[in-house]
Design an enzyme around this catalytic site. Structure first.
Site, PDB file in Angstrom:
ATOM      1  N   ASN A   9       0.791  -1.068   0.006  1.00 21.13           N
ATOM      2  CA  ASN A   9       0.026  -0.145  -0.050  1.00 21.13           C
ATOM      3  C   ASN A   9       0.821   1.336   0.058  1.00 21.13           C
ATOM      4  O   ASN A   9       1.651   1.630   1.123  1.00 21.13           O
ATOM      5  CB  ASN A   9      -0.854   0.092   1.129  1.00 21.13           C
ATOM      6  CG  ASN A   9      -1.822   1.196   1.371  1.00 21.13           C
ATOM      7  OD1 ASN A   9      -2.020   2.307   0.516  1.00 21.13           O
ATOM      8  ND2 ASN A   9      -2.250   1.391   2.634  1.00 21.13           N
ATOM      9  N   TRP A  10       1.152   1.924  -1.196  1.00 25.66           N
ATOM     10  CA  TRP A  10       1.920   2.996  -1.191  1.00 25.66           C
ATOM     11  C   TRP A  10       1.308   4.160  -0.686  1.00 25.66           C
ATOM     12  O   TRP A  10       2.225   5.148  -0.353  1.00 25.66           O
ATOM     13  CB  TRP A  10       2.259   3.237  -2.653  1.00 25.66           C
ATOM     14  CG  TRP A  10       3.017   2.199  -3.416  1.00 25.66           C
ATOM     15  CD1 TRP A  10       3.341   0.872  -2.993  1.00 25.66           C
ATOM     16  CD2 TRP A  10       3.761   2.158  -4.747  1.00 25.66           C
ATOM     17  NE1 TRP A  10       4.026   0.139  -3.777  1.00 25.66           N
ATOM     18  CE2 TRP A  10       4.279   1.025  -4.986  1.00 25.66           C
ATOM     19  CE3 TRP A  10       3.693   3.376  -5.826  1.00 25.66           C
ATOM     20  CZ2 TRP A  10       4.842   0.815  -6.238  1.00 25.66           C
ATOM     21  CZ3 TRP A  10       4.383   2.743  -6.945  1.00 25.66           C
ATOM     22  CH2 TRP A  10       4.853   1.611  -7.220  1.00 25.66           C
ATOM     23  N   LYS A  11       0.285   4.135  -0.422  1.00 22.70           N
ATOM     24  CA  LYS A  11      -0.540   5.582   0.348  1.00 22.70           C
ATOM     25  C   LYS A  11      -0.387   6.581  -0.533  1.00 22.70           C
ATOM     26  O   LYS A  11      -0.227   6.294  -2.000  1.00 22.70           O
ATOM     27  CB  LYS A  11      -0.068   5.777   1.604  1.00 22.70           C
ATOM     28  CG  LYS A  11      -0.151   4.347   2.433  1.00 22.70           C
ATOM     29  CD  LYS A  11      -0.060   4.744   3.933  1.00 22.70           C
ATOM     30  CE  LYS A  11       0.040   3.399   4.774  1.00 22.70           C
ATOM     31  NZ  LYS A  11      -0.150   3.620   6.205  1.00 22.70           N
ATOM     32  N   HIS A  96      -9.354   0.773   4.472  1.00 20.78           N
ATOM     33  CA  HIS A  96      -8.108   0.653   5.238  1.00 20.78           C
ATOM     34  C   HIS A  96      -8.544   1.776   6.473  1.00 20.78           C
ATOM     35  O   HIS A  96      -9.388   2.646   6.252  1.00 20.78           O
ATOM     36  CB  HIS A  96      -7.204   1.224   4.287  1.00 20.78           C
ATOM     37  CG  HIS A  96      -5.763   1.438   4.888  1.00 20.78           C
ATOM     38  ND1 HIS A  96      -5.375   2.558   5.935  1.00 20.78           N
ATOM     39  CD2 HIS A  96      -4.592   0.642   4.976  1.00 20.78           C
ATOM     40  CE1 HIS A  96      -4.335   2.402   6.243  1.00 20.78           C
ATOM     41  NE2 HIS A  96      -3.725   1.266   5.867  1.00 20.78           N
ATOM     42  N   GLU A  98      -7.032   4.224   7.584  1.00 23.12           N
ATOM     43  CA  GLU A  98      -7.033   5.927   7.241  1.00 23.12           C
ATOM     44  C   GLU A  98      -8.111   6.269   6.550  1.00 23.12           C
ATOM     45  O   GLU A  98      -8.656   7.226   6.579  1.00 23.12           O
ATOM     46  CB  GLU A  98      -5.718   5.944   6.511  1.00 23.12           C
ATOM     47  CG  GLU A  98      -4.528   5.791   7.429  1.00 23.12           C
ATOM     48  CD  GLU A  98      -3.065   5.388   6.736  1.00 23.12           C
ATOM     49  OE1 GLU A  98      -3.195   5.606   5.354  1.00 23.12           O
ATOM     50  OE2 GLU A  98      -2.257   4.937   7.341  1.00 23.12           O
ATOM     51  N   GLU A 168      -5.388  -5.634  10.266  1.00 25.49           N
ATOM     52  CA  GLU A 168      -4.363  -4.380  10.624  1.00 25.49           C
ATOM     53  C   GLU A 168      -4.743  -3.585  12.081  1.00 25.49           C
ATOM     54  O   GLU A 168      -5.582  -2.822  12.058  1.00 25.49           O
ATOM     55  CB  GLU A 168      -4.455  -3.165   9.406  1.00 25.49           C
ATOM     56  CG  GLU A 168      -4.105  -3.882   8.283  1.00 25.49           C
ATOM     57  CD  GLU A 168      -3.507  -2.843   7.199  1.00 25.49           C
ATOM     58  OE1 GLU A 168      -2.262  -3.216   6.579  1.00 25.49           O
ATOM     59  OE2 GLU A 168      -4.302  -1.870   6.990  1.00 25.49           O
ATOM     60  N   GLY A 174       2.220   2.260  10.675  1.00 27.71           N
ATOM     61  CA  GLY A 174       3.068   3.199  10.630  1.00 27.71           C
ATOM     62  C   GLY A 174       3.739   3.770  12.015  1.00 27.71           C
ATOM     63  O   GLY A 174       4.320   4.714  11.857  1.00 27.71           O
ATOM     64  N   SER A 214       3.354  -2.028  10.482  1.00 23.64           N
ATOM     65  CA  SER A 214       4.816  -2.123  10.632  1.00 23.64           C
ATOM     66  C   SER A 214       5.323  -3.532  10.463  1.00 23.64           C
ATOM     67  O   SER A 214       6.212  -4.107  11.100  1.00 23.64           O
ATOM     68  CB  SER A 214       5.038  -1.702  12.155  1.00 23.64           C
ATOM     69  OG  SER A 214       4.605  -0.510  12.342  1.00 23.64           O
ATOM     70  N   GLY A 235       2.785  -1.311   4.345  1.00 26.15           N
ATOM     71  CA  GLY A 235       2.735   0.081   3.985  1.00 26.15           C
ATOM     72  C   GLY A 235       4.277   0.588   3.776  1.00 26.15           C
ATOM     73  O   GLY A 235       4.690   0.533   2.625  1.00 26.15           O
ATOM     74  N   GLY A 236       4.892   1.454   4.584  1.00 30.39           N
ATOM     75  CA  GLY A 236       6.052   1.898   4.486  1.00 30.39           C
ATOM     76  C   GLY A 236       7.309   1.127   3.874  1.00 30.39           C
ATOM     77  O   GLY A 236       7.866   1.449   2.919  1.00 30.39           O
TER      78      GLY A 236
HETATM   79  C1  PEP Z   1      -0.885   0.145   5.878  1.00 33.58           C
HETATM   80  O1  PEP Z   1      -0.996   1.008   5.852  1.00 33.58           O
HETATM   81  O2  PEP Z   1      -1.603  -0.636   5.472  1.00 33.58           O
HETATM   82  C2  PEP Z   1       0.381  -0.410   6.481  1.00 33.58           C
HETATM   83  C3  PEP Z   1       0.290  -1.572   7.060  1.00 33.58           C
HETATM   84  O3  PEP Z   1       1.281   0.574   6.966  1.00 33.58           O
HETATM   85  P1  PEP Z   1       2.748   0.077   7.743  1.00 33.58           P
HETATM   86  O4  PEP Z   1       3.432  -1.181   6.978  1.00 33.58           O
HETATM   87  O5  PEP Z   1       3.476   1.286   7.256  1.00 33.58           O
HETATM   88  O6  PEP Z   1       2.483   0.058   9.056  1.00 33.58           O
END
Ligand code: PEP
Length: 253
Positions: A9-11, A96, A98, A168, A174, A214, A235-236
């Site tokens: 997920n590049w956001k 998600h 967010e 999640e 994040g 994470s 994500g990151g």
């Molecule tokens: C996400 O946004 O779906 C996610 C899991 O982010 P991160 O890996 O950065 O925690």
């Protein structure tokens, strides 16, 4: 065996040029990745067409991070499931945390999105997960149950089999604070039991449940070793080709 999936997920990150370059790096590094791992990248909408072309006939599928809750019409700024599918995407992340938090997406809205995604032959990656205070108050199992019941339990068994679930925990997204492998397993088993009670054991055993929050190269192996964890929503770390592929290489033999 259930599908093993690692989805990025590049956001709201990367320009289109950076995004295409990142995909090419991921593709090059994926050469000796076992074929039973499905890779998905979910860039911003603006990149979908170009990245779908760049990844055509490769092992990497393209997804989006959202879709509209309506088929088409006067919904300024929205992007429909049909448009997404026409650009070559195969997956769509729905619900998600967010989106739930910053855009007030309700379970009713998420159900409309899931149905439209399925109608247009997209695979929804349906996200669920509790906030920190909900876990602290020992309500995490009920929170996730409600998220699943109010959306996925409205589907029939046939449609349910086309869903991927991502657990999640919001407190892990994040933040650098990941769930322990035991916490992930416990919630994934809970989700699978809910699915089994509602849709039957065979359907519940066929659904891939990804962990997100994470997830990094140094913790993916422990998390992916758990029996009900079928991969990750990343994500990151999905913005760094080496890290994304290292995570995808973290499944047990
Ligand atoms: C996400 O946004 O779906 C996610 C899991 O982010 P991160 O890996 O950065 O925690």
């Amino acid at each position: 065996m259930r599908n093993r999936i690692v989805a990025g997920n590049w956001k709201m990150n990367t320009t289109i040029t950076d995004g295409v370059a990142l995909c090419k790096d991921v593709l090059n590094l994926s050469a000796n990745l076992p074929q039973n791992v499905t890779l998905v990248v979910a860039p911003p909408f603006t990149h979908i067409s170009e990245i779908s072309k760049a990844l055509e006939n490769t092992r990497i599928a393209v997804g989006t991070q959202n879709c509209a809750a309506w088929e088409k019409g006067a919904y300024t700024g929205e992007v429909s499931a049909a448009m997404i599918a026409a650009c070559g995407a195969k997956y769509v992340i729905i619900g998600h945390s967010e989106r739930r938090e910053y855009f007030n997406e309700s379970n009713e809205t998420l159900l409309a999105k899931v149905n439209l995604a399925l109608k247009h032959q997209l695979t929804p990656i349906f996200c669920c997960g509790e906030k920190l205070n909900e876990r602290d108050e020992n309500r995490h199992f009920n929170v996730v149950k409600e998220q699943i019941e109010e959306v996925l339990f409205r589907l029939n068994g046939e449609l349910m089999q086309r869903i991927v679930i991502a657990y999640e925990p919001v407190w892990a997204i994040g933040t650098g604070r990941t769930a322990t492998p035991e916490q992930a397993q416990e919630m994934h088993a809970h989700i699978r039991l809910l699915l089994s009670n509602h849709f039957g054991n065979s359907i519940s055993q066929s659904i891939s449940i990804l962990y997100g929050g994470s997830c990094k190269p140094d913790n993916a192996q422990d998390i992916f070793s758990k029996p009900d964890v079928d991969g990750g929503l990343i994500g990151g770390a999905s913005l760094v080709a080496n890290d994304f592929i290292a995570i995808a290489k973290s499944f047990p033999e």
